[in-house]
Each structure stands twice: as structure tokens, then as C-alpha cells.
Design an enzyme around this catalytic site. Structure first.
Site, mmCIF file in Angstrom:
data_model
loop_
_atom_site.group_PDB
_atom_site.id
_atom_site.type_symbol
_atom_site.label_atom_id
_atom_site.label_comp_id
_atom_site.label_asym_id
_atom_site.label_seq_id
_atom_site.Cartn_x
_atom_site.Cartn_y
_atom_site.Cartn_z
ATOM 1 N N SER A 120 78.738 -30.319 -44.408
ATOM 2 C CA SER A 120 77.449 -30.688 -43.821
ATOM 3 C C SER A 120 76.388 -29.591 -43.984
ATOM 4 O O SER A 120 75.211 -29.896 -44.202
ATOM 5 C CB SER A 120 77.619 -31.051 -42.340
ATOM 6 O OG SER A 120 78.225 -29.988 -41.647
ATOM 7 N N ASP A 133 77.679 -21.894 -50.113
ATOM 8 C CA ASP A 133 78.643 -22.847 -49.561
ATOM 9 C C ASP A 133 78.895 -22.535 -48.088
ATOM 10 O O ASP A 133 78.655 -21.413 -47.635
ATOM 11 C CB ASP A 133 79.966 -22.753 -50.367
ATOM 12 C CG ASP A 133 80.817 -24.008 -50.239
ATOM 13 O OD1 ASP A 133 80.488 -24.896 -49.420
ATOM 14 O OD2 ASP A 133 81.820 -24.104 -50.958
ATOM 15 N N GLY A 134 79.391 -23.518 -47.381
ATOM 16 C CA GLY A 134 79.765 -23.342 -45.978
ATOM 17 C C GLY A 134 81.172 -22.787 -45.848
ATOM 18 O O GLY A 134 81.829 -22.454 -46.840
ATOM 19 N N ASP A 151 84.762 -22.814 -42.805
ATOM 20 C CA ASP A 151 85.293 -23.273 -41.517
ATOM 21 C C ASP A 151 85.545 -22.113 -40.569
ATOM 22 O O ASP A 151 85.398 -22.260 -39.352
ATOM 23 C CB ASP A 151 86.582 -24.070 -41.750
ATOM 24 C CG ASP A 151 86.287 -25.277 -42.616
ATOM 25 O OD1 ASP A 151 85.545 -26.156 -42.158
ATOM 26 O OD2 ASP A 151 86.744 -25.322 -43.779
ATOM 27 N N LYS A 206 88.318 -22.154 -45.868
ATOM 28 C CA LYS A 206 87.511 -23.288 -46.296
ATOM 29 C C LYS A 206 88.438 -24.477 -46.544
ATOM 30 O O LYS A 206 89.638 -24.352 -46.503
ATOM 31 C CB LYS A 206 86.735 -22.945 -47.573
ATOM 32 C CG LYS A 206 85.592 -21.981 -47.303
ATOM 33 C CD LYS A 206 84.711 -21.721 -48.525
ATOM 34 C CE LYS A 206 84.268 -22.934 -49.280
ATOM 35 N NZ LYS A 206 83.562 -23.948 -48.470
ATOM 36 N N GLY A 207 87.821 -25.640 -46.787
ATOM 37 C CA GLY A 207 88.626 -26.812 -47.098
ATOM 38 C C GLY A 207 88.634 -27.865 -46.006
ATOM 39 O O GLY A 207 89.391 -28.831 -46.082
ATOM 40 N N GLY A 215 86.558 -30.000 -45.675
ATOM 41 C CA GLY A 215 86.173 -31.238 -46.355
ATOM 42 C C GLY A 215 87.089 -31.558 -47.530
ATOM 43 O O GLY A 215 86.782 -32.442 -48.334
ATOM 44 N N GLU A 226 85.602 -25.640 -54.904
ATOM 45 C CA GLU A 226 84.763 -24.616 -54.258
ATOM 46 C C GLU A 226 85.211 -23.215 -54.650
ATOM 47 O O GLU A 226 84.384 -22.322 -54.875
ATOM 48 C CB GLU A 226 84.836 -24.768 -52.739
ATOM 49 C CG GLU A 226 84.129 -26.010 -52.231
ATOM 50 C CD GLU A 226 84.337 -26.263 -50.751
ATOM 51 O OE1 GLU A 226 83.489 -26.923 -50.154
ATOM 52 O OE2 GLU A 226 85.352 -25.816 -50.194
ATOM 53 N N LYS A 249 81.521 -20.566 -36.246
ATOM 54 C CA LYS A 249 82.533 -20.332 -37.283
ATOM 55 C C LYS A 249 83.018 -18.878 -37.348
ATOM 56 O O LYS A 249 83.900 -18.566 -38.142
ATOM 57 C CB LYS A 249 81.971 -20.700 -38.663
ATOM 58 C CG LYS A 249 81.344 -22.084 -38.769
ATOM 59 C CD LYS A 249 82.362 -23.164 -38.676
ATOM 60 C CE LYS A 249 81.831 -24.550 -38.920
ATOM 61 N NZ LYS A 249 81.412 -24.822 -40.280
#
Ligand code: 5RP
Length: 237
Positions: A32, A87-88, A90, A100-101, A103, A109, A127
Site C-alpha cells: 500500500s 519500496d515498503g 513490514d 518484507k513479503g 504482500g 522485490e 513498522k
């Protein structure tokens, strides 16, 4: 997602796009926050504030969004450099190690983050953690036929895992590559991310895990101070 969290994500997405310069090849993340960043990029491009940029997406989500916004795209195999990836994440720890991951996009990524000259991470303040994996499970992408075997091996190395199940579809989440995801919890959290990243990736049947070790160059954190959204540049410890 709360309204405040969306405001934090929006603020940090806009701040990251300020680093984009004309002519850059950009890695476009997923999730998001990355989607808000792609939207901010699209508006700068359509208003003429940015020119000649090319994006390399990290998911089906990003590809659909970026092409809808008219952002020129190339596939990963068609580029030999990425100037900047945004990039975002988690979870982010004090040494800028990431999970990450969330999503299920961490395979593409990580490829993009590794190729990028500069990797900027955009997160909201929820986060930031001291120890990875106490709250967020570590995603591991596995070949469908190998998921049970990988799960047993993860168990042997101290990780309990669950197959990620889909919402509004019967059965498991299937990644953009057609694989499955095991979400792993290590008792007490992840103390040695670099070692664990290698250890998990050595298990036959594992495509990639969501530990991003020594990849982030900068972490921008969206936060609300006195009711106003702002952005803080995290200091690496
Ligand atoms: C997707 C990711 C995302 O970047 C991560 O899950 C963060 O997502 P969001 O910005 O929606 O919180 O790693 O695989």
C-alpha cells in the site's frame, strides 16, 4: 488500515518521490505504501515535473497501477541498472535489516533491491521494531510441491510456520510466480538475520525469504506529530 496510518504512508511516499530525478531507472515496490509512491510518481510525470523515467515493477499490482498511470515500464531482464528503488517493508530494525513479503512479492522485490544503486525504504512508524519477527511472521516463498518438506525443515531449525491462506479464494495464497508462502515464527525473534537468511534459502524448495539484509540505504518513516503528518529520516545504529 487507520486513517492516521494512511496519512503517514502518504507523507512518506511523497517524500521518497522527491528523490527521483529526470532520466532515472526506478525500482517500483509493492504494497500500500509503494502504491501511494507510484501514484505520486505518476502525477509528477503527467504534470511534467519529471521526465524520461522508466519503472521496473516488483509485482502484478505495481505493473497494473504503473501502466494505468502511464509510467513507462521495462522488465527486470531488459535493464542493466536501476538507479533508485523505493519500496515498503513490514518491519525495520535499528540496523536497517528488514522483513518484507507481507504482500507475497518479496522474490521480485529482492531482485530489484539488490540491483538498485540506492534502495530507499518507506514505512509508517508502526513498522519500526527493536527485534525482527516478534510481531510479524517471516514470509518464505516455496515451490508448491515442496511446502510440506520445507515446513518440516524449518521446524528442525526452530521455525514454526503456517501456509498463508487466501482471502476470497479457497486454498492458499499463490504468488505472482505461481508458488506458495509459509509464514515463519522464530521463538524469541530473529537475532542473526544474515545467518538466518542464508540458512532458509539453502533449504531445497525455497525460492526466497523476506529477510532483506544490508540492502536498505535509507529508511524514511512517516509519522504523526501533534496531529500533523511528517517524515523522519531514520538513523542507522
Ligand atoms: C510486499 C511488501 C510490502 O512492501 C510490505 O508488505 C509493506 O506493505 P504496506 O506498505 O502495505 O504496509 O513487502 O511484499
Amino acid at each position: 488500515m487507520s486513517d492516521l496510518q494512511t496519512q503517514m504512508k502518504q507523507a512518506v511516499a511523497i517524500a521518497a518521490v522527491e528523490q527521483v530525478k529526470d532520466g532515472m531507472v526506478l525500482g517500483l515496490g509493492s504494497g500500500s505504501t509503494a502504491a501511494l509512491m507510484i501514484e505520486a510518481l505518476g502525477s509528477k510525470l503527467s504534470s511534467g515535473k519529471l521526465k524520461n523515467i522508466v519503472g521496473v515493477t516488483t509485482s502484478f499490482q505495481g505493473e497494473v497501477l504503473a501502466s494505468h498511470l502511464g509510467i513507462p515500464l521495462l522488465s527486470l531482464s531488459a535493464v542493466d541498472r536501476i538507479d533508485l528503488a523505493i519500496d515498503g517493508a513490514d518491519e525495520v530494525d535499528p540496523s536497517f535489516q528488514l522483513i518484507k513479503g507481507g504482500g507475497a512479492c518479496h522474490v521480485q522485490e529482492k531482485l530489484v533491491a539488490v540491483l538498485a544503486q540506492r534502495f530507499v525504504v518507506v514505512v509508517d512508524s508502526t513498522k519500526i521494531v527493536d527485534t525482527l519477527n516478534l510481531d510479524f511472521q517471516l514470509p518464505v516463498e516455496v515451490l508448491p510441491t515442496a511446502w510440506k518438506q520445507v515446513q518440516a525443515t524449518l521446524n528442525d531449525i526452530g521455525g514454526t510456520s503456517k501456509l498463508r491462506m487466501a482471502e476470497r479464494k479457497a486454498g492458499p495464497v499463490v504468488t505472482d510466480q505461481g508458488n506458495l508462502v509459509l509464514d515463519v515464527t522464530i521463538e524469541g525473534g530473529i537475532k542473526a538475520p544474515e545467518q538466518l537468511e542464508q540458512q532458509i534459502n539453502n533449504i531445497p524448495g525455497v525460492l526466497e525469504n523476506g529477510l532483506f539484509v544490508n540492502l536498505a540505504d535509507e529508511v524514511l518513516v512517516g509519522e504523526i506529530v501533534d496531529g500533523v503528518p511528517g517524515v523522519r529520516r531514520l538513523k542507522k545504529v
